[in-house]
Design a protein around this motif. Structure first.
Motif, PDB file in Angstrom:
ATOM      1  N   SER A   1       0.754  -1.274  -0.261  1.00 13.11           N
ATOM      2  CA  SER A   1      -0.010   0.120   0.418  1.00 13.11           C
ATOM      3  C   SER A   1       0.734   1.168   0.244  1.00 13.11           C
ATOM      4  O   SER A   1       0.418   1.978   0.014  1.00 13.11           O
ATOM      5  N   GLU A   2       2.065   1.189   0.668  1.00 11.80           N
ATOM      6  CA  GLU A   2       2.839   2.613   1.208  1.00 11.80           C
ATOM      7  C   GLU A   2       3.762   2.717  -0.658  1.00 11.80           C
ATOM      8  O   GLU A   2       3.628   4.068  -0.754  1.00 11.80           O
ATOM      9  N   ILE A   3       4.340   0.745  -1.028  1.00 13.70           N
ATOM     10  CA  ILE A   3       4.214   1.378  -2.653  1.00 13.70           C
ATOM     11  C   ILE A   3       3.435   2.388  -3.444  1.00 13.70           C
ATOM     12  O   ILE A   3       3.918   3.328  -4.022  1.00 13.70           O
ATOM     13  N   ALA A   4       2.271   2.117  -3.415  1.00 11.73           N
ATOM     14  CA  ALA A   4       1.749   2.299  -4.054  1.00 11.73           C
ATOM     15  C   ALA A   4       1.606   3.597  -4.232  1.00 11.73           C
ATOM     16  O   ALA A   4       1.513   4.948  -4.875  1.00 11.73           O
TER      17      ALA A   4
ATOM     18  N   GLU B   1      -2.412  -9.187  -4.804  1.00 11.15           N
ATOM     19  CA  GLU B   1      -2.348  -7.392  -3.916  1.00 11.15           C
ATOM     20  C   GLU B   1      -1.156  -6.354  -4.221  1.00 11.15           C
ATOM     21  O   GLU B   1      -1.772  -5.023  -4.314  1.00 11.15           O
ATOM     22  N   LEU B   2      -1.183  -6.483  -5.243  1.00  9.29           N
ATOM     23  CA  LEU B   2      -0.269  -5.270  -6.609  1.00  9.29           C
ATOM     24  C   LEU B   2      -1.470  -4.821  -6.707  1.00  9.29           C
ATOM     25  O   LEU B   2      -1.610  -3.029  -6.577  1.00  9.29           O
TER      26      LEU B   2
ATOM     27  N   GLY C   1       0.423  -5.861 -13.545  1.00  8.29           N
ATOM     28  CA  GLY C   1       1.569  -6.463 -14.027  1.00  8.29           C
ATOM     29  C   GLY C   1       2.108  -5.907 -15.727  1.00  8.29           C
ATOM     30  O   GLY C   1       0.933  -5.661 -15.806  1.00  8.29           O
ATOM     31  N   VAL C   2       3.028  -5.934 -15.800  1.00  4.05           N
ATOM     32  CA  VAL C   2       3.836  -5.467 -17.141  1.00  4.05           C
ATOM     33  C   VAL C   2       4.614  -6.851 -17.855  1.00  4.05           C
ATOM     34  O   VAL C   2       5.163  -7.655 -16.423  1.00  4.05           O
ATOM     35  N   GLY C   3       4.024  -7.106 -18.470  1.00  8.30           N
ATOM     36  CA  GLY C   3       4.686  -8.792 -18.805  1.00  8.30           C
ATOM     37  C   GLY C   3       3.818 -10.159 -17.149  1.00  8.30           C
ATOM     38  O   GLY C   3       3.443  -9.669 -17.081  1.00  8.30           O
ATOM     39  N   ARG C   4       4.764 -11.279 -17.736  1.00  6.42           N
ATOM     40  CA  ARG C   4       4.236 -12.098 -17.126  1.00  6.42           C
ATOM     41  C   ARG C   4       5.645 -11.939 -15.922  1.00  6.42           C
ATOM     42  O   ARG C   4       6.334 -11.893 -16.046  1.00  6.42           O
TER      43      ARG C   4
ATOM     44  N   ALA D   1       7.661  -7.102 -12.984  1.00  4.18           N
ATOM     45  CA  ALA D   1       7.122  -5.580 -13.273  1.00  4.18           C
ATOM     46  C   ALA D   1       5.928  -5.351 -12.980  1.00  4.18           C
ATOM     47  O   ALA D   1       5.041  -5.348 -13.577  1.00  4.18           O
ATOM     48  N   ALA D   2       5.478  -3.698 -12.196  1.00  3.61           N
ATOM     49  CA  ALA D   2       4.196  -3.573 -12.427  1.00  3.61           C
ATOM     50  C   ALA D   2       4.415  -2.156 -12.574  1.00  3.61           C
ATOM     51  O   ALA D   2       4.553  -1.260 -11.494  1.00  3.61           O
TER      52      ALA D   2
END
Length: 198
Positions: free
Chosen positions: A123-126, A170-171, A178-181, A194-195
């Motif tokens: 949550s903090e990262i976002a 959760e991300l 997500g960016v790619g798998r 990556a997201a």
């Protein structure tokens, strides 16, 4: 949670540093391309500063803000990075001392699985990422932390851990898609991905 002596030795040695500079940097270049070039990147859990070096020298970040919960690790990072554009502090992934929407990217070199309330850390990262910002992550899944070696030799939290799909979910719950798998490495003992913040 702070690392114990065994974990500190495993994470703070020339082999681990070389692995981060070469193999891990290549994984993240493949995932993010040149997305970090010229950007302000936050590193969550900087340890002795090798990850910040990778962000600057291998992935092209213009500047890095980094923190760690362990004061002794931050001091080692200060010695290592004193000539680099890095701002270092002691901090907590569940209460990141950055303004909302203030960084272009966040890097997690295998830190979130150490955090008891890892959902709060996500949550903090976002929160601190700007819209369109990128989070890059390298994490250990629950099943690895449940092995005899990890249960016996490390001090990771045991409850409320995650597999790769649960971490990605959760991300996404916090607007990080997500960016790619997600890539699996070392027989699935590590996952990277990556997201981007929508």
């Amino acid at each position: 949670m702070k690392l114990n002596g065994i974990e500190r030795a495993a994470m703070n040695n020339p082999l681990r540093a070389a692995h981060q500079h070469h193999r891990e940097a290549a994984w993240f270049r493949r995932l993010a391309g040149d997305s970090l070039a010229g950007q302000h990147v936050l590193e969550v859990g900087c340890g002795r500063g090798v990850g910040s070096e990778v962000l600057l020298k291998r992935l092209g970040a213009a500047r890095v803000t980094a923190f760690d919960i362990d004061e002794s690790m931050v001091e080692l990072a200060r010695r290592r990075l004193h000539r680099h554009p890095v701002e270092l502090s002691v901090g907590d992934a569940c209460a990141i001392e950055q303004p909302t929407g203030s960084v272009d990217a966040v890097m997690d070199f295998g830190i979130i699985h150490h955090v008891p309330d890892w959902q709060q850390a996500v949550s903090e990262i976002a929160r601190v990422l700007r819209p369109g910002g990128l989070v890059l992550f390298e994490e250990l899944p629950r099943w690895v932390l449940d092995t005899w070696a990890f249960r016996t030799l490390t001090v990771h939290p045991r409850e409320n851990r995650f597999e790769a799909g649960e971490f990605a979910a959760e991300l996404a719950r916090h607007g990080l898609h997500g960016v790619g798998r997600i890539e699996q490495h070392f027989g699935g003992m590590l996952f990277v991905g990556a997201a981007r913040k929508t």
